[in-house]
Design an enzyme around this catalytic site. Structure first.
Site, PDB file in Angstrom:
ATOM      1  N   PRO A 162       0.822  -1.216   0.000  1.00 25.15           N
ATOM      2  CA  PRO A 162       0.000   0.000   0.000  1.00 25.15           C
ATOM      3  C   PRO A 162       0.855   1.265   0.000  1.00 25.15           C
ATOM      4  CG  PRO A 162      -0.453  -1.353   1.965  1.00 25.15           C
ATOM      5  CD  PRO A 162       0.576  -2.071   1.169  1.00 25.15           C
TER       6      PRO A 162
ATOM      7  N   GLU B 131       0.945  -7.346   7.950  1.00 29.26           N
ATOM      8  CA  GLU B 131       1.250  -5.916   7.800  1.00 29.26           C
ATOM      9  C   GLU B 131       2.365  -5.675   6.787  1.00 29.26           C
ATOM     10  OE1 GLU B 131      -0.619  -3.415   9.523  1.00 29.26           O
ATOM     11  OE2 GLU B 131      -1.800  -5.231   9.784  1.00 29.26           O
TER      12      GLU B 131
ATOM     13  N   ARG C 183      -0.228  -8.544 -21.548  1.00 29.10           N
ATOM     14  CA  ARG C 183      -0.932  -8.165 -22.777  1.00 29.10           C
ATOM     15  C   ARG C 183      -0.082  -7.278 -23.676  1.00 29.10           C
ATOM     16  NH1 ARG C 183      -3.079  -3.124 -22.852  1.00 29.10           N
ATOM     17  NH2 ARG C 183      -4.714  -3.509 -24.364  1.00 29.10           N
TER      18      ARG C 183
ATOM     19  N   ASP D 232      -3.686   2.709 -25.661  1.00 28.79           N
ATOM     20  CA  ASP D 232      -2.715   2.731 -24.573  1.00 28.79           C
ATOM     21  C   ASP D 232      -1.298   3.003 -25.070  1.00 28.79           C
ATOM     22  OD1 ASP D 232      -3.793  -0.218 -25.032  1.00 28.79           O
ATOM     23  OD2 ASP D 232      -1.645  -0.345 -24.714  1.00 28.79           O
TER      24      ASP D 232
HETATM   25  C1  JDH Z   1       0.404  -5.822  -0.209  1.00 31.64           C
HETATM   26  C2  JDH Z   1      -0.250  -6.962   3.169  1.00 31.64           C
HETATM   27  C3  JDH Z   1      -2.321  -5.795   3.803  1.00 31.64           C
HETATM   28  C4  JDH Z   1      -3.168  -3.757   4.907  1.00 31.64           C
HETATM   29  C5  JDH Z   1      -1.468  -0.917   6.768  1.00 31.64           C
HETATM   30  C6  JDH Z   1      -1.976   0.641   5.039  1.00 31.64           C
HETATM   31  C7  JDH Z   1      -3.274   2.324   6.907  1.00 31.64           C
HETATM   32  C8  JDH Z   1      -0.632  -2.899   5.572  1.00 31.64           C
HETATM   33  N1  JDH Z   1      -3.263  -0.942  -3.508  1.00 31.64           N
HETATM   34  C9  JDH Z   1      -3.066  -1.766  -2.464  1.00 31.64           C
HETATM   35  N2  JDH Z   1      -3.790  -1.774  -1.345  1.00 31.64           N
HETATM   36  N3  JDH Z   1      -3.331  -2.682  -0.514  1.00 31.64           N
HETATM   37  C10 JDH Z   1      -2.280  -3.314  -1.071  1.00 31.64           C
HETATM   38  C11 JDH Z   1      -1.513  -4.341  -0.371  1.00 31.64           C
HETATM   39  C12 JDH Z   1      -1.908  -4.708   0.937  1.00 31.64           C
HETATM   40  C13 JDH Z   1      -1.136  -5.617   1.627  1.00 31.64           C
HETATM   41  C14 JDH Z   1       0.017  -6.171   1.080  1.00 31.64           C
HETATM   42  C15 JDH Z   1      -0.363  -4.920  -0.939  1.00 31.64           C
HETATM   43  C16 JDH Z   1       0.557  -7.027   2.059  1.00 31.64           C
HETATM   44  N4  JDH Z   1      -1.267  -6.110   2.902  1.00 31.64           N
HETATM   45  C17 JDH Z   1      -2.088  -4.504   4.550  1.00 31.64           C
HETATM   46  C18 JDH Z   1      -2.991  -2.567   5.609  1.00 31.64           C
HETATM   47  C19 JDH Z   1      -1.709  -2.145   5.952  1.00 31.64           C
HETATM   48  N5  JDH Z   1      -2.330   0.168   6.372  1.00 31.64           N
HETATM   49  C20 JDH Z   1      -2.955   1.701   4.581  1.00 31.64           C
HETATM   50  N6  JDH Z   1      -2.978   2.791   5.538  1.00 31.64           N
HETATM   51  C21 JDH Z   1      -3.953   3.770   5.076  1.00 31.64           C
HETATM   52  C22 JDH Z   1      -2.290   1.229   7.326  1.00 31.64           C
HETATM   53  C23 JDH Z   1      -0.822  -4.080   4.875  1.00 31.64           C
HETATM   54  C24 JDH Z   1      -2.098  -2.746  -2.328  1.00 31.64           C
HETATM   55  C25 JDH Z   1      -1.159  -3.017  -3.369  1.00 31.64           C
HETATM   56  N7  JDH Z   1      -0.438  -3.235  -4.186  1.00 31.64           N
END
Ligand code: JDH
Length: 273
Positions: free
Chosen positions: A92, A119, A161, A176
């Site tokens: 994230p 996390e 793709r 694209d």
């Molecule tokens: C990889 C674990 C779950 C959820 C902390 C972060 C508040 C940290 N676009 C995208 N969204 N999420 C991912 C993604 C999520 C993942 C992993 C990718 C591995 N997690 C996780 C929440 C947190 N959180 C957001 N903040 C606002 C704290 C991990 C992703 C991509 N690519």
């Protein structure tokens, strides 16, 4: 192209057997290897997570299984003739994954994905591998997923793709390819096919007119209308020299006015369409 995916949920990657990516694999254009990260956990419970230093909620993925998994995957790839690997790490807190990133990754011979859970991964893992190969930390959008696997599916489809010979000529990259930064300047308007009437709904008459000039103009106006409604940020960013007289007229009807720099602003009193 070779793709390796290291995950505690290998079954989540089953969609890579289907459709565009599955066909590219079957044709030998793509070599995909999905690995179960737990195979590299040392203890009898195959533990891959532990509590965070400094406290706080949730669990963090441990260094050792990722280290062993990445060392083995890199060694196996090199032994089998793969070269110039890139690590793609969904998180994230990554850089936004865009069409530009997809184009750049599609030129690489070997991508290694490390979708995490909990996390995320102990920071030292990417700090360590960044000394050996390029590490791209990417986010697929501003929402919170439970792990990185869905992001791997998204990135893989966007990249595969673009590989030569994967898309048939008919559906080849039209819009694209011509706009490097964004996907395109404008969103696309609606599309229609047979039958000419469905549940009392007809095709916009202009599309049946055979008048190519009027059809192109109508499509452009529909694209402007849809972009104004769904992605006003794209109108604000639009290079004014890309807009002709009729574009400006249409934008004015949609509530946009040129500012002193020629770029368009939404008039505060404009009614949304
Ligand atoms: C990889 C674990 C779950 C959820 C902390 C972060 C508040 C940290 N676009 C995208 N969204 N999420 C991912 C993604 C999520 C993942 C992993 C990718 C591995 N997690 C996780 C929440 C947190 N959180 C957001 N903040 C606002 C704290 C991990 C992703 C991509 N690519």
């Amino acid at each position: 192209m070779r793709l390796d995916v290291l995950t505690i949920f290998p079954e989540y990657l089953e969609p890579l057997n289907v459709s565009l990516v599955g066909k590219a694999r079957a044709r030998g254009q793509l070599d995909v290897q999905v690995h179960d990260l737990r195979a590299w956990a040392r203890d009898r419970h195959h533990t891959v997570d532990d509590t965070p230093y400094g406290g706080g909620p949730g669990m963090v993925m441990k260094t050792e299984p990722w280290g062993e998994a990445l060392d083995t995957t890199l060694a196996d790839g090199y032994e089998n003739g793969a070269h110039d690997p890139v690590l793609v790490v969904p998180t994230p807190s990554g850089r936004p994954f865009t069409q530009e990133c997809a184009v750049a990754l599609s030129a690489r011979p070997w991508l290694i994905f490390t979708p995490a859970r909990y996390e995320g991964i102990d920071r030292r893992v990417m700090d360590e591998y960044a000394t050996r190969l390029p590490v791209h930390e990417v986010s697929i959008g501003d929402y919170v997923l439970a792990g990185g696997e869905a992001a791997v599916l998204v990135v893989t489809e966007a990249v595969v793709r673009l590989l030569p010979g994967v898309l048939g000529n008919a559906e080849s990259h039209r819009d694209d390819s011509f706009a490097p930064g964004a996907m395109a300047d404008l969103l696309e308007g609606p599309v229609y096919t047979k039958p000419p009437e469905w549940r009392g709904r007809e095709i916009p008459e202009v599309l049946l007119s055979g008048h190519h000039g009027r059809i192109a103009r109508w499509r452009r106006d529909e694209a402007l209308r849809r972009t104004s409604a769904h992605r006003p940020d794209l109108i604000e960013r639009c290079d004014p020299s890309a807009l002709d007289k009729k574009d400006r007229e249409t934008l004015s009807i949609l509530g946009w006015a040129p500012g002193p720099d020629g770029r368009f602003w939404r008039r505060p009193d404009a009614v949304e369409e």
